[in-house]
Design a protein around this motif. Structure first.
Motif, PDB file in Angstrom:
ATOM      1  N   LYS A  11     -17.164  18.912 -23.417  1.00  0.00           N
ATOM      2  CA  LYS A  11     -16.228  17.755 -23.290  1.00  0.00           C
ATOM      3  C   LYS A  11     -16.602  16.900 -22.780  1.00  0.00           C
ATOM      4  O   LYS A  11     -15.970  17.156 -21.513  1.00  0.00           O
ATOM      5  CB  LYS A  11     -15.214  18.543 -23.875  1.00  0.00           C
ATOM      6  CG  LYS A  11     -15.061  19.598 -25.018  1.00  0.00           C
ATOM      7  CD  LYS A  11     -14.159  20.397 -25.663  1.00  0.00           C
ATOM      8  CE  LYS A  11     -14.088  21.149 -26.445  1.00  0.00           C
ATOM      9  NZ  LYS A  11     -12.676  21.312 -26.875  1.00  0.00           N
ATOM     10  N   GLY A  12     -17.044  16.054 -22.822  1.00  0.00           N
ATOM     11  CA  GLY A  12     -16.936  14.093 -22.196  1.00  0.00           C
ATOM     12  C   GLY A  12     -18.329  14.453 -21.615  1.00  0.00           C
ATOM     13  O   GLY A  12     -19.225  15.402 -22.295  1.00  0.00           O
ATOM     14  N   VAL A  13     -18.302  13.428 -20.536  1.00  0.00           N
ATOM     15  CA  VAL A  13     -19.450  14.036 -19.881  1.00  0.00           C
ATOM     16  C   VAL A  13     -19.333  14.051 -18.419  1.00  0.00           C
ATOM     17  O   VAL A  13     -18.370  14.157 -17.800  1.00  0.00           O
ATOM     18  CB  VAL A  13     -20.245  11.528 -19.147  1.00  0.00           C
ATOM     19  CG1 VAL A  13     -20.171  11.980 -20.940  1.00  0.00           C
ATOM     20  CG2 VAL A  13     -18.815  10.910 -19.265  1.00  0.00           C
ATOM     21  N   PRO A  14     -20.251  14.385 -17.186  1.00  0.00           N
ATOM     22  CA  PRO A  14     -20.136  14.919 -16.269  1.00  0.00           C
ATOM     23  C   PRO A  14     -19.447  14.320 -14.972  1.00  0.00           C
ATOM     24  O   PRO A  14     -18.098  14.521 -14.364  1.00  0.00           O
ATOM     25  CB  PRO A  14     -21.662  14.611 -15.457  1.00  0.00           C
ATOM     26  CG  PRO A  14     -22.375  15.293 -16.195  1.00  0.00           C
ATOM     27  CD  PRO A  14     -21.829  14.336 -17.718  1.00  0.00           C
ATOM     28  N   ALA A  15     -18.745  12.380 -15.583  1.00  0.00           N
ATOM     29  CA  ALA A  15     -18.287  11.389 -14.715  1.00  0.00           C
ATOM     30  C   ALA A  15     -16.347  11.713 -15.181  1.00  0.00           C
ATOM     31  O   ALA A  15     -15.630  11.502 -13.943  1.00  0.00           O
ATOM     32  CB  ALA A  15     -18.875  10.403 -14.902  1.00  0.00           C
ATOM     33  N   GLU A  16     -16.877  12.042 -16.231  1.00  0.00           N
ATOM     34  CA  GLU A  16     -15.199  12.012 -16.590  1.00  0.00           C
ATOM     35  C   GLU A  16     -14.949  13.150 -17.587  1.00  0.00           C
ATOM     36  O   GLU A  16     -15.142  13.297 -19.163  1.00  0.00           O
ATOM     37  CB  GLU A  16     -14.642  11.147 -17.850  1.00  0.00           C
ATOM     38  CG  GLU A  16     -14.345   9.583 -16.750  1.00  0.00           C
ATOM     39  CD  GLU A  16     -14.145   8.509 -17.148  1.00  0.00           C
ATOM     40  OE1 GLU A  16     -13.140   8.330 -18.669  1.00  0.00           O
ATOM     41  OE2 GLU A  16     -14.153   7.135 -17.355  1.00  0.00           O
ATOM     42  N   PRO A  17     -14.786  14.645 -17.049  1.00  0.00           N
ATOM     43  CA  PRO A  17     -15.046  15.287 -17.917  1.00  0.00           C
ATOM     44  C   PRO A  17     -13.729  15.940 -19.218  1.00  0.00           C
ATOM     45  O   PRO A  17     -11.960  15.243 -19.087  1.00  0.00           O
ATOM     46  CB  PRO A  17     -14.836  17.450 -17.045  1.00  0.00           C
ATOM     47  CG  PRO A  17     -15.709  16.673 -15.845  1.00  0.00           C
ATOM     48  CD  PRO A  17     -15.111  15.153 -15.872  1.00  0.00           C
TER      49      PRO A  17
ATOM     50  N   GLN B 122     -18.305  20.706 -11.844  1.00  0.00           N
ATOM     51  CA  GLN B 122     -18.277  21.454 -10.607  1.00  0.00           C
ATOM     52  C   GLN B 122     -19.180  22.515  -9.722  1.00  0.00           C
ATOM     53  O   GLN B 122     -19.271  22.322  -8.758  1.00  0.00           O
ATOM     54  CB  GLN B 122     -16.160  21.851 -10.570  1.00  0.00           C
ATOM     55  CG  GLN B 122     -15.936  20.866 -10.198  1.00  0.00           C
ATOM     56  CD  GLN B 122     -16.071  19.250  -9.727  1.00  0.00           C
ATOM     57  OE1 GLN B 122     -15.968  19.299  -8.806  1.00  0.00           O
ATOM     58  NE2 GLN B 122     -16.143  18.035 -10.343  1.00  0.00           N
ATOM     59  N   ILE B 123     -19.551  23.261 -11.159  1.00  0.00           N
ATOM     60  CA  ILE B 123     -20.096  24.339  -9.893  1.00  0.00           C
ATOM     61  C   ILE B 123     -21.746  24.236 -10.224  1.00  0.00           C
ATOM     62  O   ILE B 123     -22.140  24.036  -9.213  1.00  0.00           O
ATOM     63  CB  ILE B 123     -20.496  25.710 -11.305  1.00  0.00           C
ATOM     64  CG1 ILE B 123     -19.162  26.400 -11.436  1.00  0.00           C
ATOM     65  CG2 ILE B 123     -21.579  26.669 -11.407  1.00  0.00           C
ATOM     66  CD1 ILE B 123     -19.358  27.635 -11.967  1.00  0.00           C
ATOM     67  N   MET B 124     -21.731  22.757 -11.121  1.00  0.00           N
ATOM     68  CA  MET B 124     -23.638  22.073 -11.475  1.00  0.00           C
ATOM     69  C   MET B 124     -23.766  21.229 -10.213  1.00  0.00           C
ATOM     70  O   MET B 124     -24.591  21.672  -8.871  1.00  0.00           O
ATOM     71  CB  MET B 124     -23.716  21.690 -11.844  1.00  0.00           C
ATOM     72  CG  MET B 124     -23.273  22.336 -13.185  1.00  0.00           C
ATOM     73  SD  MET B 124     -25.201  23.697 -13.481  1.00  0.00           S
ATOM     74  CE  MET B 124     -25.638  24.277 -14.872  1.00  0.00           C
TER      75      MET B 124
END
Length: 155
Positions: free
Chosen positions: A50-56, A66-68
């Motif tokens: 849900k969302g994108v990595p820059a803005e979950p 965060q884990i990635m």
């Protein structure tokens, strides 16, 4: 799609005057499965979130990001909130009811809870290694160990 649901659609497709609607429904799911299959094969690590990595846009998706990030993993991310067909399609494809969903080497690994457990146990490092990805946590651990080499404890 479950086997029972698929069977029901096939039975309905065989009824007179019902076949066009049922067949278009089957075509939709077949196409969506094909699209998702291509997505999960496109990169070694793929996350549906849900969302994108820059803005979950949810805490669970943020935890996966965060884990990635800790492991230094490059991955494809797909925002299920921007595509309702994808949101439902990925749940049917993996037979897993929640988002986020993580795939490594084209295989479904799990959601946030499973990824967190794998991270804590060290299993994620092994799984990434099988995919040919070296975790950044290994580099950090090696640098930390090298810095202690040759040191003696002073009293």
């Amino acid at each position: 799609m479950s086997l029972a649901a698929f069977s029901q659609v096939l039975r309905q497709a065989c009824r007179p005057n019902q076949s066009l609607a049922a067949l278009s429904w089957l075509r939709y799911y077949g196409t969506e499965d094909s699209r998702i299959s291509k997505m999960v094969q496109n990169n070694k690590v793929v996350v549906f979130m849900k969302g994108v990595p820059a803005e979950p846009r949810c805490g669970f998706s943020n935890a996966v990001v965060q884990i990635m990030r800790m492991h230094g993993v490059e991955y494809d991310a797909h925002d299920v909130l921007s595509d309702e067909k994808l949101r439902q399609g990925i749940k049917d494809f993996s037979n897993w009811p929640t988002i986020p969903q993580v795939f490594i080497n084209g295989e479904f690994v799990g959601g946030c809870d499973i990824l967190l457990q794998m991270h804590q146990s060290g299993d994620l490092i092994e799984e990434l290694n099988k995919a040919g990805i070296k975790s950044a946590l290994l580099d950090t651990a090696q640098k930390g160990g090298e810095g202690d080499a040759g040191k003696t404890e002073s009293k």
